[in-house]
Design an enzyme around this catalytic site. Sequence first.
Site, short mmCIF file in Angstrom:
data_model
loop_
_atom_site.label_atom_id
_atom_site.label_comp_id
_atom_site.label_asym_id
_atom_site.label_seq_id
_atom_site.Cartn_x
_atom_site.Cartn_y
_atom_site.Cartn_z
N ASP A 37 -3.63 -31.84 -13.10
CA ASP A 37 -4.15 -32.86 -12.21
C ASP A 37 -3.22 -34.07 -12.33
O ASP A 37 -2.61 -34.25 -13.37
CB ASP A 37 -5.52 -33.23 -12.81
CG ASP A 37 -6.46 -33.69 -11.74
OD1 ASP A 37 -6.30 -33.24 -10.61
OD2 ASP A 37 -7.35 -34.49 -12.06
N ASP A 93 -12.79 -29.91 -10.34
CA ASP A 93 -11.86 -29.05 -11.05
C ASP A 93 -12.54 -27.90 -11.76
O ASP A 93 -11.89 -27.00 -12.23
CB ASP A 93 -11.08 -29.87 -12.10
CG ASP A 93 -10.31 -31.00 -11.46
OD1 ASP A 93 -9.80 -30.79 -10.35
OD2 ASP A 93 -10.23 -32.08 -12.05
N ASP A 121 -10.40 -33.30 -14.60
CA ASP A 121 -11.46 -34.15 -15.16
C ASP A 121 -12.66 -34.18 -14.23
O ASP A 121 -13.76 -34.44 -14.65
CB ASP A 121 -10.94 -35.57 -15.41
CG ASP A 121 -10.24 -36.13 -14.18
OD1 ASP A 121 -10.28 -35.46 -13.12
OD2 ASP A 121 -9.66 -37.22 -14.26
#
EC number: 7.2.2.13
Length: 1020
Positions: free
Chosen positions: A374, A718, A714
């Site tokens: 990410d 996800d 996070d």
Amino acid sequence: MGRGAGREYSPAATTAENGGGKKKQKEKELDELKKEVAMDDHKLSLDELGRKYQVDLSKGLTNQRAQDVLARDGPNALTPPPTTPEWVKFCRQLFGGFSILLWIGAILCFLAYGIQAAMEDEPSNDNLYLGVVLAAVVIVTGCFSYYQEAKSSKIMDSFKNMVPQQALVIREGEKMQINAEEVVVGDLVEVKGGDRVPADLRIISSHGCKVDNSSLTGESEPQTRSPEFTHENPLETRNICFFSTNCVEGTARGIVIATGDRTVMGRIATLASGLEVGRTPIAMEIEHFIQLITGVAVFLGVSFFVLSLILGYSWLEAVIFLIGIIVANVPEGLLATVTVCLTLTAKRMARKNCLVKNLEAVETLGSTSTICSDKTGTLTQNRMTVAHMWFDNQIHEADTTEDQSGATFDKRSPTWTALSRIAGLCNRAVFKAGQENISVSKRDTAGDASESALLKCIELSCGSVRKMRDRNPKVAEIPFNSTNKYQLSIHEREDSPQSHVLVMKGAPERILDRCSTILVQGKEIPLDKEMQDAFQNAYMELGGLGERVLGFCQLNLPSGKFPRGFKFDTDELNFPTEKLCFVGLMSMIDPPRAAVPDAVGKCRSAGIKVIMVTGDHPITAKAIAKGVGIISEGNETVEDIAARLNIPMSQVNPREAKACVVHGSDLKDMTSEQLDEILKNHTEIVFARTSPQQKLIIVEGCQRQGAIVAVTGDGVNDSPALKKADIGIAMGISGSDVSKQAADMILLDDNFASIVTGVEEGRLIFDNLKKSIAYTLTSNIPEITPFLLFIIANIPLPLGTVTILCIDLGTDMVPAISLAYEAAESDIMKRQPRNSQTDKLVNERLISMAYGQIGMIQALGGFFTYFVILAENGFLPSRLLGIRLDWDDRTMNDLEDSYGQEWTYEQRKVVEFTCHTAFFASIVVVQWADLIICKTRRNSVFQQGMKNKILIFGLLEETALAAFLSYCPGMGVALRMYPLKVTWWFCAFPYSLLIFIYDEVRKLILRRYPGGWVEKETYY
């Protein structure tokens, strides 16, 4: 909602499968979940909305109606993911993987004891002891691993915030606070800055409402919420608020359109818990290893069973031999060793900020070949920071140092004074109270990310912004809104007692349109074509760096027309908003974390591909990717090549571009084959503007290429990808509960660099487990060969069952575990990731080294000691052959040795047990050398050094234990171990030295001729 899923996701797979209908149904439901959200509430008018949910838009639901709906739909909460009952977890530890081998061993021992008890009057209890000990080993290590996992899941539970969320609803015209779980579809709900949105809402009225959707979409900027329908896609439109996102400022009213699992967030959580999780690589390795060992054991057992029948033993004796050989092959201590090694590494990783939830994930990280990371908060600091400004027709770098030592421009410039004043006054962000002693960059602020960045920048360079605001009190303001894209405020001027200044900031092109002059060196000059071009160039340059650019302008209002006390009307504008004076640009970026570029470089040299997957804008994503080295210097994308050669993109061969930035909307229309093509052909990939479902598809794409994938994330968005990946890594600080639940590992400091530490630890544990296993297996040969010679050559038994246990569970345990503390060899992060198909934990080469080479030398050492002791007592080797039946006959008390002396049964047995003890001591002596050579697989021991203190302790401990077992009074009765002459300890020394020299020479050849015959045959 579907739970459970197929392993592979592709549209073709579902139609091609003719298997059970239930599985197809589940796959179909999961494919539905993988599609984007479908709803039409955002398109309805308010009247239609009221009719659909049978609700009065001003008074809300009646209490009765709310109770009925609550009874129908159930509470507004996410179904917790199906958890495994504790007893199942415990049984898995007791009967999973390696334990099965020991259980089979234990059962065979009891069986053998049963046969002996039925046949003989005074059966020996060896097999009974062995069975009990094996069972005890499994139970103790099972409890230990269970305790370890339970401990890390306890840490997990502490993450859950236990506070019941409250919600403000309007029912029958009354405002009431209720538990968020009692909110029902159709409820009229109010949210204000700081609240968590209690359910999916359709907004019916709002005042400057902004929500933080980052946990859902990954966008770090707060999103405006208002009643207008602005986008077909419900995730993009302004009039929907999502369950569990946060309202950052303003207020809004909305109608609840979905609760619990039916919310967008709920669907994602369900998708995550429905995905089937593959087995960890280490679990497969241990299974492969068990098959190998069992194969070897059964092969040896059966061949000697047949041999003993041919040699004329009875059936029952042959069965006892068969069981004995199989049990001797079981490495009893290995289960405990593997568990302890994994636990030690997990503890070591926790100290380095990686919390591992299940022990096996420790190793998975080491075999990772692709990391999908990410961007926001993992690669970057998740703190918008002012990076550049443009004024006086020059671009300056912002100075972010606390002591302002990095200034790149003259702070006395009147233009800078004006720019900093606008940035400080036209700004609603404030520092939270009580942080005077914290450095400015670390302080918490209330307000949106960009404004907070400006606030910190001005606080650092010009001193207290609060004092500046006190000196220039605000008299009117128009907050930022998306139609006019600017924010404006009017202040009383400190430098003139009568007049006001109007300050404005916003989208640069919109601000420029409202200006007729520009401030240069403190003087207003007309905004001509030349200045507009200069502005355009600066704007493009900063935008191309992936920075968020804001324009600033001002107007000193004439005091004659606007004296103090003038009533400014912000609805019916009674003041000018055109012909302003342009002052400058400031640009912000969420900067990369300091340790990330180095970490990405390490990944590259370790052969790991780092892919960035983000919900952010492609330009920003590409800029950060270049900044951290995910796109390395000199590597171009198709767009870059087209721009350089000045040709259309369609003419560029995509294979020439090493790097690639893929937009989420393009990904939506791709087939699996096209995605595979991209993943295969480009080494450096950035996916921008991706949705949660697409993240999952990217992970599956990488897995189709045979990669072992680690995913970091996070947000709730996800969690499906975290669950599907071979190892999911959640963020400890910024991570949502759902993502922590789905992950296998948690980064306590949210830092990408910790992953690289994790990879190194994972590779190290794999290497060290190999070394541990090589060490443990080697002593199997000197334990089995005495038994084989006992059968074939009919000699007295050289090594008994009890002594074998003393080696496996006594002397070998600490040294085997000490190898887990061995430092990494020099090439650990320079190797390619291991190929799970070819590079096994235990391969044929390891077995051939341990059993065929080192093990044989050890066995020779043991037999040498055995024959020396018997010869000293009068039995020369020639006399021993074929003596077994007489030797073990209780009635024969006059057996003659080579010199004609007569021996009673009791006397013979004392000599035999002394031999057992000496053989045991010899194994300890040769295991010294084995432990030292197992420290390295390629380096010389002299390169590696003896820095491992635990290993040195292990050497001393096994020697001390062996001496204790031999010399302690009473051992003759308890374990039938007898004291040895000092000289007998030295019989095995030459063999120990031989092992050391043999292996050092082998490793020298390995290093001199990499890839040669020796490496192919012996490098494990």
